[in-house]
Design a protein around this motif. Sequence first.
Motif, PDB file in Angstrom:
ATOM      1  N   ALA A  42       0.636  -1.206   0.088  1.00 17.08           N
ATOM      2  CA  ALA A  42      -0.072   0.049   0.170  1.00 17.08           C
ATOM      3  C   ALA A  42       0.798   1.296   0.143  1.00 17.08           C
ATOM      4  O   ALA A  42       1.878   1.210   0.630  1.00 17.08           O
ATOM      5  CB  ALA A  42      -0.848   0.130   1.174  1.00 17.08           C
ATOM      6  N   ALA A  43       0.451   2.155  -0.627  1.00 16.09           N
ATOM      7  CA  ALA A  43       1.020   3.509  -0.662  1.00 16.09           C
ATOM      8  C   ALA A  43       0.890   4.347   0.419  1.00 16.09           C
ATOM      9  O   ALA A  43       1.678   5.233   0.712  1.00 16.09           O
ATOM     10  CB  ALA A  43       0.776   4.276  -2.117  1.00 16.09           C
ATOM     11  N   ALA A  44      -0.078   4.121   1.044  1.00 20.77           N
ATOM     12  CA  ALA A  44      -0.373   4.980   2.386  1.00 20.77           C
ATOM     13  C   ALA A  44      -1.187   4.119   3.131  1.00 20.77           C
ATOM     14  O   ALA A  44      -2.119   3.319   2.950  1.00 20.77           O
ATOM     15  CB  ALA A  44      -1.405   6.134   1.550  1.00 20.77           C
ATOM     16  N   SER A  45      -1.012   4.514   4.448  1.00 17.55           N
ATOM     17  CA  SER A  45      -1.682   3.731   5.536  1.00 17.55           C
ATOM     18  C   SER A  45      -2.463   4.984   6.291  1.00 17.55           C
ATOM     19  O   SER A  45      -2.296   5.911   6.543  1.00 17.55           O
ATOM     20  CB  SER A  45      -0.714   3.415   6.945  1.00 17.55           C
ATOM     21  N   HIS A  46      -4.005   4.445   6.394  1.00 21.77           N
ATOM     22  CA  HIS A  46      -5.022   5.421   6.609  1.00 21.77           C
ATOM     23  C   HIS A  46      -5.503   4.926   8.090  1.00 21.77           C
ATOM     24  O   HIS A  46      -5.424   3.611   8.562  1.00 21.77           O
ATOM     25  CB  HIS A  46      -5.917   5.378   5.847  1.00 21.77           C
ATOM     26  N   GLY A  47      -6.035   5.883   8.846  1.00 19.16           N
ATOM     27  CA  GLY A  47      -6.640   5.553  10.237  1.00 19.16           C
ATOM     28  C   GLY A  47      -5.528   5.616  11.489  1.00 19.16           C
ATOM     29  O   GLY A  47      -5.922   5.338  12.629  1.00 19.16           O
ATOM     30  N   ARG A 124      -2.838  -5.424  -8.162  1.00 17.36           N
ATOM     31  CA  ARG A 124      -3.324  -4.500  -7.702  1.00 17.36           C
ATOM     32  C   ARG A 124      -3.429  -4.401  -6.456  1.00 17.36           C
ATOM     33  O   ARG A 124      -4.468  -3.685  -5.973  1.00 17.36           O
ATOM     34  CB  ARG A 124      -4.867  -4.485  -8.572  1.00 17.36           C
ATOM     35  N   TRP A 125      -3.147  -5.498  -5.625  1.00 20.69           N
ATOM     36  CA  TRP A 125      -3.282  -5.689  -4.236  1.00 20.69           C
ATOM     37  C   TRP A 125      -2.789  -4.224  -3.360  1.00 20.69           C
ATOM     38  O   TRP A 125      -1.808  -3.717  -3.736  1.00 20.69           O
ATOM     39  CB  TRP A 125      -2.704  -7.047  -3.818  1.00 20.69           C
ATOM     40  N   GLY A 126      -3.624  -3.872  -2.462  1.00 21.76           N
ATOM     41  CA  GLY A 126      -3.154  -2.448  -1.882  1.00 21.76           C
ATOM     42  C   GLY A 126      -3.435  -1.404  -2.447  1.00 21.76           C
ATOM     43  O   GLY A 126      -2.968  -0.218  -2.017  1.00 21.76           O
ATOM     44  N   LYS A 127      -3.706  -1.339  -3.835  1.00 25.43           N
ATOM     45  CA  LYS A 127      -4.072  -0.234  -4.625  1.00 25.43           C
ATOM     46  C   LYS A 127      -5.373  -0.058  -5.076  1.00 25.43           C
ATOM     47  O   LYS A 127      -6.373   0.971  -4.715  1.00 25.43           O
ATOM     48  CB  LYS A 127      -3.326  -0.283  -5.813  1.00 25.43           C
ATOM     49  N   THR A 128      -6.173  -0.792  -5.967  1.00 21.77           N
ATOM     50  CA  THR A 128      -7.608  -0.846  -6.183  1.00 21.77           C
ATOM     51  C   THR A 128      -8.079  -2.205  -5.790  1.00 21.77           C
ATOM     52  O   THR A 128      -9.315  -2.369  -6.042  1.00 21.77           O
ATOM     53  CB  THR A 128      -7.823  -0.523  -7.649  1.00 21.77           C
ATOM     54  N   VAL A 129      -7.311  -3.244  -5.251  1.00 20.91           N
ATOM     55  CA  VAL A 129      -8.009  -4.380  -4.738  1.00 20.91           C
ATOM     56  C   VAL A 129      -7.526  -4.378  -3.352  1.00 20.91           C
ATOM     57  O   VAL A 129      -6.179  -4.442  -2.897  1.00 20.91           O
ATOM     58  CB  VAL A 129      -7.248  -5.753  -5.452  1.00 20.91           C
ATOM     59  N   TYR A 224     -13.068  -5.427  -3.136  1.00 21.52           N
ATOM     60  CA  TYR A 224     -12.628  -5.832  -1.690  1.00 21.52           C
ATOM     61  C   TYR A 224     -12.589  -7.429  -1.681  1.00 21.52           C
ATOM     62  O   TYR A 224     -13.294  -8.025  -2.446  1.00 21.52           O
ATOM     63  CB  TYR A 224     -13.468  -5.360  -0.637  1.00 21.52           C
ATOM     64  N   VAL A 225     -11.476  -8.027  -0.892  1.00 22.30           N
ATOM     65  CA  VAL A 225     -11.366  -9.462  -1.048  1.00 22.30           C
ATOM     66  C   VAL A 225     -11.267  -9.808   0.435  1.00 22.30           C
ATOM     67  O   VAL A 225     -10.446  -8.870   1.293  1.00 22.30           O
ATOM     68  CB  VAL A 225     -10.419  -9.940  -1.896  1.00 22.30           C
ATOM     69  N   GLY A 226     -11.430 -10.722   0.876  1.00 18.55           N
ATOM     70  CA  GLY A 226     -10.898 -11.328   2.185  1.00 18.55           C
ATOM     71  C   GLY A 226      -9.664 -12.226   2.089  1.00 18.55           C
ATOM     72  O   GLY A 226      -9.864 -13.345   1.581  1.00 18.55           O
ATOM     73  N   PRO A 227      -8.405 -11.716   2.106  1.00 17.90           N
ATOM     74  CA  PRO A 227      -7.473 -12.677   1.748  1.00 17.90           C
ATOM     75  C   PRO A 227      -7.312 -13.791   2.952  1.00 17.90           C
ATOM     76  O   PRO A 227      -7.809 -13.664   4.118  1.00 17.90           O
ATOM     77  CB  PRO A 227      -6.224 -11.488   1.970  1.00 17.90           C
ATOM     78  N   ASP A 228      -6.267 -14.731   2.756  1.00 16.57           N
ATOM     79  CA  ASP A 228      -6.195 -15.943   3.637  1.00 16.57           C
ATOM     80  C   ASP A 228      -4.811 -15.738   4.454  1.00 16.57           C
ATOM     81  O   ASP A 228      -3.679 -15.875   3.748  1.00 16.57           O
ATOM     82  CB  ASP A 228      -5.878 -17.092   2.856  1.00 16.57           C
TER      83      ASP A 228
END
Length: 303
Positions: A42-47, A124-129, A224-228
């Motif tokens: 991910a390019a950014a951490s939010h919250g 696309r994980w961490g970007k649009t997934v 959105y996905v629920g990864p394992d």
Amino acid sequence: MPPFDAIIIGGSFAGLSAALQLARARRPVLVIDAGRPRNRFAAASHGFFTQDGSNPLAMIAAAREQLLRYPGLRLIEGEASNVTGSDGAFAVATAAGDVFRARKLVLAYGVSDRLPDVPGLAERWGKTVLHCPYCHGFEFAGRRLAVLQTHPMASHQALLVSDWGPLTLLLDGGAMPDAETAAKLAARGVAIEPAAVTGLRGEGDALDAVLLADGRALPVDALYVGPDPHHNSDLAGRLGCAMDETPLGPVIRTDERKRTTVAGVFAAGDIARAPHNATWASADGVAAGVFLHQSLVFEPLAA
């Protein structure tokens, strides 16, 4: 006496937060880190308090720089390959062949995400997934959203994520929700798409459509996905730490002081809790570091 009061295995949000408490308590502490933080995609951490929108790798780099100002702190890059010994006398071996000794341990080696085998998804994980609407939902609010059914909690995830925008639950050829769940989805305005998913479409890491087995392209801006999630090490099992099963996979059992079921071993972060995010990982690390320090002070007095 071992040269370190604590060895922390894992140097991301949880491990570095634990290390900071111990370093400030003037205790000799070693951090062993393999350099594969979960949120590196991910390019950014939010919250995260005062750090909303910061790059997670930059946050880790800043934390390391601050930690290394403390004389009792040592940090090495490497993989912890084995742990032997018991409370008061642990030995941690690395893949490079070094052996380090400490009185206590903190397990904070984190998890990695196994992703669904869908063409175009991993890049696309961490970007649009995505997996966490609290982490990334605001950036895609009001746009075309979808949840890919990959686990039993997919309908729950869809109900939640629908608060951020119009949403479709992609069954990917799987079973339809039961009547009660379907009614809840309808009440939240969630559409259900039963067709199997064959891929994602979009330029670069952008997303504009999910491709379906019947030839249709469903317009989607964020999936959105629920990864394992799986643990990055089996050291907890080798040590004999008890585990608990959760909807997000197994976690190391800890008490309110982040102690595992093995004396002298603490655990923090995604390997020891559900649900997950960077703030919780850091908070758990603070708890592990503080209560480990207190064990160093008070346990000898009770002997």
